[in-house]
Motif scaffolding. Structure first.
Motif, PDB file in Angstrom:
ATOM      1  N   GLY A   1       0.813  -1.212   0.000  1.00  7.98           N
ATOM      2  CA  GLY A   1       0.000   0.000   0.000  1.00  7.98           C
ATOM      3  C   GLY A   1       0.838   1.251   0.000  1.00  7.98           C
TER       4      GLY A   1
ATOM      5  N   TRP B   1      -6.110   2.246  -3.809  1.00  7.53           N
ATOM      6  CA  TRP B   1      -7.292   1.400  -3.850  1.00  7.53           C
ATOM      7  C   TRP B   1      -7.688   1.021  -5.268  1.00  7.53           C
TER       8      TRP B   1
ATOM      9  N   ARG C   1      -8.156  -1.389  -8.318  1.00  4.39           N
ATOM     10  CA  ARG C   1      -8.584  -2.789  -8.208  1.00  4.39           C
ATOM     11  C   ARG C   1      -7.426  -3.772  -8.358  1.00  4.39           C
TER      12      ARG C   1
ATOM     13  N   VAL D   1      -5.765  -3.798  -4.978  1.00  2.00           N
ATOM     14  CA  VAL D   1      -6.601  -4.515  -4.018  1.00  2.00           C
ATOM     15  C   VAL D   1      -6.460  -6.025  -4.225  1.00  2.00           C
TER      16      VAL D   1
END
Length: 359
Positions: A57, A74, A76, A79
């Motif tokens: 992150g 964030w 996809r 994620v």
């Protein structure tokens, strides 16, 4: 191996600034839990998994010299990266638990094997009635410590009696047969007045043992062996060779093989080929040395397939005491085979001290 996860993260950090934006190098951190599982326990692997997700992150949301901007945190794809890292972390934790269990099991097995070896091949005293004795045992398998090769030295009223043998076959039956052989020799060496009596006693003990084996094992279970006797008051060594490689007599700068003049049958084959045992006597004066060994020594091969030239090698070490002789032999066998021994090795060296024999 414990520093491997740190090196892996350092490699990712080194690649991240120099790669294009469309190359998300931080995805490589998915493998970090598996890397950690090689050397760390499950708790550490779980912690490294959390670290990997957080670090992914950080890399996804931090601008760098390549022109990246905040906004990927964030996305996809990232994620999915976090989820994959979490799942791989679970797998790495399970693998770490499994690895630790196997390591503990292996440690237990090694401990049991080493204990069994100390019982089966107990340490031989270095000095027996003015005879210096040293032994060597090398297992061909890295995880094994015991097998079918055996040795023993026993001080008796008749002199020091020596045994080196090799049980046909491998596995637990070979170990059990070796234990029977050693137990019988330790008793017979004290009771029998000569080596022929010892050999006959061993034949009877091994025949009883073989009769209890299942199926065709009895007929196939035999032991090649050399029995030697070094009297304290006679400058000789007496030998009964039961189908075994000939011992080496080392003394006065000479090394020669002691081939039997009349070969004796291997132990437990007397019923098939006759139980005639013959004793050979050779001069064995103060300073002389005898080397008994199993065929794992002479059947060691180099990269070309050539057998180990034992007699030639020992000639260069003729002046060494028993312990140094066996240490040199061990190191030379490993070097000759390029650390790939194909068979177990047992060897025993005995030297008569100066002034030990009296006519």
């Amino acid at each position: 191996m414990r520093w491997l996860p740190a090196f892996y993260v350092a490699a990712v950090l080194a690649l991240e600034p120099v790669t294009p934006v469309q190359w998300p190098v931080s995805f490589l951190l998915i493998a970090l839990p598996l890397v950690a599982a090689y050397a760390h326990g499950p708790v550490v692997v779980a912690a490294i998994t959390v670290f990997a997700i957080v670090f992914e992150g950080v890399l996804a949301g931090t601008p760098c010299c390549a022109g990246r901007s905040v906004g990927y945190l964030w996305d996809r794809h990232y994620v999915a990266n976090y989820v994959c890292t979490f799942l791989v972390g679970i797998l790495g934790t399970i693998l770490a638990v499994h690895r630790i269990r196997r390591e503990r099991t292996l440690a237990t097995v090694r401990s049991v094997a080493e204990t069994a070896q100390r019982v089966l091949l107990r340490p031989v005293p270095r000095s027996l009635d003015r005879i210096s004795v040293e032994t060597l045992y090398v297992s061909a398998a890295a995880e094994a410590r015991i097998g079918g090769d055996l040795y023993e030295a026993v001080p008796t009223a008749y002199g020091v009696r020596l045994l080196v043998g090799d049980v046909r076959g491998k596995g637990l039956i070979a170990v059990e047969t070796a234990a029977t052989m050693l137990g019988a020799f330790r008793e017979a060496a004290h009771d029998e007045p000569d080596l022929i009596g010892v050999a006959h006693r061993m034949e009877r003990s091994m025949s009883r043992h073989a009769s209890q084996l299942p199926g065709g094992e009895a007929a196939e279970r035999f032991v090649t062996a050399v029995f030697a006797e070094i009297p304290d008051r006679e400058p000789v060594i007496r030998i009964v060779n039961c189908g075994h490689p000939p011992p080496l007599l080392i003394g006065r700068g000479r090394v020669r093989e002691l081939h039997p003049t009349d070969p004796s049958p291997p132990i437990n084959l007397g019923a098939l080929v006759g139980d005639h045992y013959h004793v050979d006597a050779e001069p064995f004066r103060p300073g002389d040395q005898v080397l008994l060994y199993t065929d794992g020594v002479t059947e060691t091969r180099d990269r070309t397939g050539a057998f180990y030239p034992l007699t030639e090698r020992v000639r260069a070490w003729a002046g060494l005491p028993p312990r140094e002789l066996l240490d040199r032999l061990h190191a030379d066998l490993l070097a000759y085979s390029d650390n790939h021994l194909d068979d177990d090795i047992a060897a025993l060296a005995a030297c008569r001290a100066a002034g030990a024999a009296h006519t």
